[in-house]
Design a protein around this motif. Structure first.
Motif, PDB file in Angstrom:
ATOM      1  N   PRO A   1       0.843  -1.245   0.061  1.00 24.92           N
ATOM      2  CA  PRO A   1      -0.018   0.004  -0.156  1.00 24.92           C
ATOM      3  C   PRO A   1       0.659   1.465  -0.081  1.00 24.92           C
ATOM      4  O   PRO A   1       1.897   1.447   0.767  1.00 24.92           O
TER       5      PRO A   1
ATOM      6  N   MET B   1      -8.593   3.990  -5.018  1.00 27.39           N
ATOM      7  CA  MET B   1      -8.260   3.222  -3.710  1.00 27.39           C
ATOM      8  C   MET B   1      -8.851   1.750  -3.992  1.00 27.39           C
ATOM      9  O   MET B   1      -8.202   0.885  -3.483  1.00 27.39           O
TER      10      MET B   1
ATOM     11  N   PRO C   1      -3.302  -0.673  -4.926  1.00 27.16           N
ATOM     12  CA  PRO C   1      -2.915  -0.864  -3.555  1.00 27.16           C
ATOM     13  C   PRO C   1      -2.711   0.512  -2.575  1.00 27.16           C
ATOM     14  O   PRO C   1      -1.615   0.879  -2.728  1.00 27.16           O
ATOM     15  N   VAL C   2      -3.806   1.199  -2.425  1.00 24.88           N
ATOM     16  CA  VAL C   2      -3.624   2.486  -1.619  1.00 24.88           C
ATOM     17  C   VAL C   2      -3.587   2.497  -0.011  1.00 24.88           C
ATOM     18  O   VAL C   2      -4.600   1.638   0.327  1.00 24.88           O
ATOM     19  N   ASP C   3      -2.935   3.055   0.703  1.00 22.23           N
ATOM     20  CA  ASP C   3      -2.890   3.173   2.035  1.00 22.23           C
ATOM     21  C   ASP C   3      -4.149   3.832   2.323  1.00 22.23           C
ATOM     22  O   ASP C   3      -4.062   5.164   2.481  1.00 22.23           O
ATOM     23  N   LYS C   4      -5.079   3.299   2.914  1.00 23.57           N
ATOM     24  CA  LYS C   4      -6.455   4.208   3.365  1.00 23.57           C
ATOM     25  C   LYS C   4      -6.180   5.332   4.494  1.00 23.57           C
ATOM     26  O   LYS C   4      -7.011   6.341   4.298  1.00 23.57           O
TER      27      LYS C   4
END
Length: 225
Positions: free
Chosen positions: A138, A213, A217-220
């Motif tokens: 992420p 998102m 793979p995004v770091d939420k």
């Protein structure tokens, strides 16, 4: 004569809650007057902010700014709408700018892809920067909103954000305003219909963010606008 520096100053005053001064400035511009000089009683210095990739975001539950009457807010919206919808301003800015070269936008070994998003409020295209070191871990996501007469490529070239994102391993998404929504391609933040969560352009920008998102793979916990 429409001047982007005066529109920018009116934007700064509006964000500071000084709608009466912002309205007066736009009225002066539309009458052909100039911006107040540096010795003006109400002039305040403009501070440059450093480039920030990561930081702490806090939700503000209260608004302690000055009270603004509906009439003042409506007048400001009308003036900004007139300023940005005048064809001369829009067409000069859009047609005079040369497209940036790919070398000014996309670092070697990276990708800058196109996408689109639609919801009941409308549809917008966007460009997404994907850094070369992107795998499955992420990564932070930065949402960049371009200025009037600009495109995602213009904004990416001017800010060099893709080159910073390549160094720091970040995704960057650039929603693109449509000329059908605003002839000068400004975001319509000054319109009441585009100022509420879940409505208008805020819902489209949020939808683009959620779509990226979902697809990457995004770091939420590290998403910034």
């Amino acid at each position: 004569m429409l001047r982007q520096d005066m529109i920018g100053e009116a934007t700064r005053l509006t964000r500071a809650g000084r709608l009466v001064e912002a309205t007066a400035l736009l009225q002066r511009m539309l009458r052909g007057g100039g911006a107040p000089g540096p010795n003006s009683r109400n002039a305040q210095p403009t501070l440059e902010e450093p480039t920030i990739i990561d930081g702490q975001a806090n939700v503000i539950e209260e608004n302690n700014g000055p009270d603004v009457t509906p009439a003042q807010a409506h007048m400001l919206g009308e003036l900004l709408d007139r300023a940005t919808q005048r064809g001369g301003f829009a067409l000069r800015g859009v047609t005079a700018r040369k497209p940036p070269s790919p070398a000014d936008v996309v670092p070697d070994g990276t990708r800058f892809i196109e996408g689109s998003y639609s919801n009941p409020a409308g549809s917008r295209a966007y460009k997404l920067f994907i850094p070369s070191r992107h795998k499955d871990q992420p990564l932070p996501l930065i949402v960049m909103l371009h200025g009037c007469t600009q495109s995602p490529d213009d904004f990416a070239a001017g800010t060099r954000m893709n080159f910073i994102a390549e160094q720091k391993s970040c995704f960057v998404v650039y929603p693109a305003q449509r000329s059908e929504a605003n002839r000068a391609k400004c975001w319509n933040w000054f319109r009441a219909a585009d100022q509420q969560r879940g409505r208008g352009e805020p819902s489209i920008i949020a939808g683009i963010t959620r779509q990226v998102m979902r697809d990457f793979p995004v770091d939420k916990d590290r998403v910034y606008v």
